[in-house]
Design a protein around this motif. Structure first.
Motif, PDB file in Angstrom:
ATOM      1  N   THR A 117      -7.562   2.902  64.994  1.00 17.05           N
ATOM      2  CA  THR A 117      -6.814   2.282  63.911  1.00 17.05           C
ATOM      3  C   THR A 117      -7.817   1.824  62.868  1.00 17.05           C
ATOM      4  O   THR A 117      -8.738   1.057  63.178  1.00 17.05           O
ATOM      5  CB  THR A 117      -5.995   1.077  64.418  1.00 17.05           C
ATOM      6  OG1 THR A 117      -5.082   1.549  65.414  1.00 17.05           O
ATOM      7  CG2 THR A 117      -5.221   0.423  63.294  1.00 17.05           C
TER       8      THR A 117
ATOM      9  N   SER B 207      -3.264  -1.059  57.688  1.00 13.39           N
ATOM     10  CA  SER B 207      -3.936  -0.235  58.699  1.00 13.39           C
ATOM     11  C   SER B 207      -3.447   1.197  58.623  1.00 13.39           C
ATOM     12  O   SER B 207      -2.348   1.466  58.142  1.00 13.39           O
ATOM     13  CB  SER B 207      -3.659  -0.782  60.098  1.00 13.39           C
ATOM     14  OG  SER B 207      -4.221  -2.052  60.251  1.00 13.39           O
ATOM     15  N   THR B 208      -4.277   2.099  59.136  1.00 15.31           N
ATOM     16  CA  THR B 208      -3.890   3.498  59.290  1.00 15.31           C
ATOM     17  C   THR B 208      -4.172   3.906  60.727  1.00 15.31           C
ATOM     18  O   THR B 208      -5.071   3.366  61.368  1.00 15.31           O
ATOM     19  CB  THR B 208      -4.668   4.427  58.336  1.00 15.31           C
ATOM     20  OG1 THR B 208      -6.065   4.234  58.523  1.00 15.31           O
ATOM     21  CG2 THR B 208      -4.303   4.167  56.883  1.00 15.31           C
TER      22      THR B 208
ATOM     23  N   CYS C 247      -5.506   6.815  62.991  1.00 15.73           N
ATOM     24  CA  CYS C 247      -6.403   7.940  62.744  1.00 15.73           C
ATOM     25  C   CYS C 247      -6.639   8.760  64.011  1.00 15.73           C
ATOM     26  O   CYS C 247      -6.702   8.200  65.102  1.00 15.73           O
ATOM     27  CB  CYS C 247      -7.736   7.431  62.210  1.00 15.73           C
ATOM     28  SG  CYS C 247      -7.558   6.415  60.721  1.00 15.73           S
TER      29      CYS C 247
ATOM     30  N   ALA D 280      -5.863  10.478  58.738  1.00 18.27           N
ATOM     31  CA  ALA D 280      -5.298   9.128  58.681  1.00 18.27           C
ATOM     32  C   ALA D 280      -3.811   9.221  58.380  1.00 18.27           C
ATOM     33  O   ALA D 280      -3.384   9.984  57.505  1.00 18.27           O
ATOM     34  CB  ALA D 280      -6.000   8.312  57.599  1.00 18.27           C
ATOM     35  N   ARG D 281      -3.028   8.430  59.128  1.00 12.82           N
ATOM     36  CA  ARG D 281      -1.581   8.366  58.942  1.00 12.82           C
ATOM     37  C   ARG D 281      -1.167   6.914  58.731  1.00 12.82           C
ATOM     38  O   ARG D 281      -1.794   6.009  59.267  1.00 12.82           O
ATOM     39  CB  ARG D 281      -0.844   8.902  60.161  1.00 12.82           C
ATOM     40  CG  ARG D 281      -1.063  10.375  60.432  1.00 12.82           C
ATOM     41  CD  ARG D 281      -0.330  10.792  61.723  1.00 12.82           C
ATOM     42  NE  ARG D 281      -0.516  12.181  62.005  1.00 12.82           N
ATOM     43  CZ  ARG D 281       0.295  13.161  61.613  1.00 12.82           C
ATOM     44  NH1 ARG D 281       1.376  12.864  60.929  1.00 12.82           N
ATOM     45  NH2 ARG D 281       0.049  14.410  61.910  1.00 12.82           N
ATOM     46  N   GLY D 282      -0.100   6.746  57.989  1.00 13.73           N
ATOM     47  CA  GLY D 282       0.513   5.435  57.814  1.00 13.73           C
ATOM     48  C   GLY D 282       1.986   5.573  58.135  1.00 13.73           C
ATOM     49  O   GLY D 282       2.616   6.546  57.715  1.00 13.73           O
TER      50      GLY D 282
ATOM     51  N   VAL E 153      -1.584  10.626  55.444  1.00 16.92           N
ATOM     52  CA  VAL E 153      -2.107   9.928  54.278  1.00 16.92           C
ATOM     53  C   VAL E 153      -3.287  10.700  53.703  1.00 16.92           C
ATOM     54  O   VAL E 153      -3.303  11.035  52.522  1.00 16.92           O
ATOM     55  CB  VAL E 153      -2.534   8.480  54.634  1.00 16.92           C
ATOM     56  CG1 VAL E 153      -3.206   7.811  53.452  1.00 16.92           C
ATOM     57  CG2 VAL E 153      -1.333   7.678  55.107  1.00 16.92           C
TER      58      VAL E 153
ATOM     59  N   ARG F 111      -0.809  12.891  51.196  1.00 18.14           N
ATOM     60  CA  ARG F 111       0.443  12.149  51.049  1.00 18.14           C
ATOM     61  C   ARG F 111       1.555  13.016  50.473  1.00 18.14           C
ATOM     62  O   ARG F 111       1.352  13.740  49.508  1.00 18.14           O
ATOM     63  CB  ARG F 111       0.253  10.945  50.114  1.00 18.14           C
ATOM     64  CG  ARG F 111      -0.723   9.915  50.636  1.00 18.14           C
ATOM     65  CD  ARG F 111      -1.014   8.862  49.601  1.00 18.14           C
ATOM     66  NE  ARG F 111      -1.662   9.467  48.444  1.00 18.14           N
ATOM     67  CZ  ARG F 111      -1.807   8.877  47.266  1.00 18.14           C
ATOM     68  NH1 ARG F 111      -1.342   7.654  47.083  1.00 18.14           N
ATOM     69  NH2 ARG F 111      -2.409   9.494  46.266  1.00 18.14           N
TER      70      ARG F 111
END
Length: 162
Positions: free
Chosen positions: A57, A68-69, A71, A86-88, A93, A119
């Motif tokens: 994270t 936070s993301t 990862c 990286a994701r949100g 993202v 994104r």
């Protein structure tokens, strides 16, 4: 998906293995980055060897607020390449990548940090509301320059005194 990409490079007077070890210690990224404050590795115990599939994270902060993301490491080639997605909120993202090229017979390294915007429309809408950053590509170019300069200064100083 509207992809844009930003890359920045710097030469650091330490071997690629040293630079790779520093960059892949994701918990320490806050030492250099003006936006990332560090990361929490999902695995139990001491620092695990970085490998594809490893999750962490990423913790970030802007003047507006922290976020936070989630990862996932997609490439981990010691001394050569480190990449993670990286994701949100479960959505893509960005893809972050670092390449390490040996210079001066392996005594120095050219490090290239690359950000590829992943994104979709939804993250383009909510991203600026969360981070307060409206021009992510320009912002990331600026923070990457700071990050790489701080990484260089730190590693060269530590390597000289070692």
């Amino acid at each position: 998906m509207n992809e844009s990409q930003v890359s920045e490079s710097i030469e650091i007077a330490v071997p690629p293995s040293v630079v790779y070890a520093a960059v892949t210690n994701v918990a320490d990224m806050g030492r250099w980055s003006p936006e990332c404050t560090g990361a929490s590795v999902k695995e139990d115990g001491a620092r695990q060897e970085v490998r594809p599939g490893m999750k962490f994270t990423g913790h970030n902060r802007s003047p507006k607020r922290p976020w936070s993301t989630q990862c996932t490491v997609t490439a981990a080639e010691p001394g050569l390449k480190f990449t993670f997605l990286a994701r949100g909120v479960g959505l893509r993202v960005a893809l972050w990548s670092y390449r390490f090229e040996p210079l001066d017979d392996g005594r120095a390294t050219k490090v290239t940090e690359t950000w590829i915007d992943q994104r979709g429309w939804f993250m383009h809408v909510i991203g600026p509301k969360v981070s307060g950053i409206h021009d992510r590509a320009t912002h990331n170019r600026q923070t990457m320059q700071v990050t790489l300069r701080r990484l260089k200064e730190t590693l060269e100083k530590e390597h000289q005194s070692a």
